[in-house]
Design a protein around this motif. Structure first.
Motif, PDB file in Angstrom:
ATOM      1  N   ASP A 232       0.858  -0.626  -0.307  1.00 48.54           N
ATOM      2  CA  ASP A 232       0.276   0.080   0.008  1.00 48.54           C
ATOM      3  C   ASP A 232       0.740   1.193  -0.212  1.00 48.54           C
ATOM      4  O   ASP A 232       0.652   2.534  -1.081  1.00 48.54           O
ATOM      5  N   ALA A 233       1.980   1.508   0.719  1.00 43.44           N
ATOM      6  CA  ALA A 233       2.852   2.362   0.977  1.00 43.44           C
ATOM      7  C   ALA A 233       3.305   2.416  -0.443  1.00 43.44           C
ATOM      8  O   ALA A 233       3.688   3.426  -0.819  1.00 43.44           O
TER       9      ALA A 233
ATOM     10  N   MET B  22       1.201   3.989  -2.796  1.00 41.41           N
ATOM     11  CA  MET B  22       1.038   5.449  -2.532  1.00 41.41           C
ATOM     12  C   MET B  22       2.111   5.988  -3.221  1.00 41.41           C
ATOM     13  O   MET B  22       2.304   7.591  -3.729  1.00 41.41           O
ATOM     14  N   ARG B  23       3.359   5.745  -2.633  1.00 40.26           N
ATOM     15  CA  ARG B  23       4.552   6.838  -3.631  1.00 40.26           C
ATOM     16  C   ARG B  23       4.743   6.978  -4.985  1.00 40.26           C
ATOM     17  O   ARG B  23       4.995   7.884  -5.799  1.00 40.26           O
TER      18      ARG B  23
ATOM     19  N   GLY C 217       2.106   8.888  -6.279  1.00 40.42           N
ATOM     20  CA  GLY C 217       2.784   9.873  -5.938  1.00 40.42           C
ATOM     21  C   GLY C 217       3.422  11.018  -7.146  1.00 40.42           C
ATOM     22  O   GLY C 217       3.821  12.154  -7.438  1.00 40.42           O
TER      23      GLY C 217
ATOM     24  N   GLU D  61      -1.867  14.652  -1.431  1.00 43.07           N
ATOM     25  CA  GLU D  61      -1.581  13.918  -0.342  1.00 43.07           C
ATOM     26  C   GLU D  61      -2.623  12.700  -0.564  1.00 43.07           C
ATOM     27  O   GLU D  61      -3.158  12.079   0.044  1.00 43.07           O
TER      28      GLU D  61
ATOM     29  N   LEU E 140      -4.905  11.311  -2.309  1.00 48.76           N
ATOM     30  CA  LEU E 140      -4.318  10.148  -2.642  1.00 48.76           C
ATOM     31  C   LEU E 140      -4.311   9.062  -1.636  1.00 48.76           C
ATOM     32  O   LEU E 140      -5.179   7.649  -2.216  1.00 48.76           O
ATOM     33  N   ARG E 141      -4.488   9.549  -0.737  1.00 45.73           N
ATOM     34  CA  ARG E 141      -5.084   9.007   0.570  1.00 45.73           C
ATOM     35  C   ARG E 141      -6.984   8.570   0.765  1.00 45.73           C
ATOM     36  O   ARG E 141      -7.100   7.033   0.496  1.00 45.73           O
TER      37      ARG E 141
ATOM     38  N   ILE F 113      -6.939   5.544  -2.226  1.00 45.52           N
ATOM     39  CA  ILE F 113      -7.063   3.954  -1.150  1.00 45.52           C
ATOM     40  C   ILE F 113      -8.364   3.733  -0.603  1.00 45.52           C
ATOM     41  O   ILE F 113      -7.828   2.748  -0.087  1.00 45.52           O
TER      42      ILE F 113
ATOM     43  N   THR G 114      -7.683  -3.659   1.693  1.00 44.38           N
ATOM     44  CA  THR G 114      -6.140  -2.617   1.002  1.00 44.38           C
ATOM     45  C   THR G 114      -5.903  -3.157  -0.354  1.00 44.38           C
ATOM     46  O   THR G 114      -6.343  -4.434  -0.123  1.00 44.38           O
TER      47      THR G 114
END
Length: 136
Positions: free
Chosen positions: A19-20, A23-24, A27, A50, A53-54, A57, A69
């Protein structure tokens, strides 16, 4: 042999890492879109980027009945409570619990970080760190 229905913590951590990473990656693509914009404008909308994007998700996580997720989906994990294993709760009660979890996730994972990022941006723009004590 019967598989253990509870995944090990490693799979759950891998899902969080996925998930991280998602996001990257999103981004980085977003930043490429704004490469030709003024740096000041791009920096000004960074907290909103940000948050967006959150929110994406969050929307992917709480869509439909299969609450997980994108990282959990890639790891083939799903959220299960201990009550689900012992006795299936009523459908309405389960939906209410999921709705509460979704709202809590929205508040803690989307809105709270956005407020903090926005305050940081405001403080940085006003140079609060460099201000004299007691000055406004």
């Amino acid at each position: 042999a019967m598989e253990d229905p509870l995944p090990c913590a490693t799979h759950q951590l891998d899902a969080q890492q996925l998930d991280a990473d998602l996001m990257r990656a999103l981004g980085a693509q977003w930043k490429r879109v704004f490469t030709h914009m003024s740096r000041t404008v791009a920096d000004a909308i960074e907290p909103e980027r940000e948050a967006l994007l959150r929110l994406l998700i969050w929307c992917l996580t709480f869509r439909g009945r299969n609450v997980r997720t994108p990282g959990q989906a890639l790891q083939n994990l799903r959220l299960v409570s201990a009550r689900d294993e012992v006795a299936q709760p009523r459908r309405a009660a389960r939906q209410q619990l999921l709705s509460r979890a979704a709202v809590l996730e929205l508040l803690l994972a989307v809105l709270a970080p956005w407020v903090i990022d926005r305050l940081r941006a405001h403080a940085s723009a006003r140079r609060w760190a460099e201000a004299e004590p007691g000055s406004a």
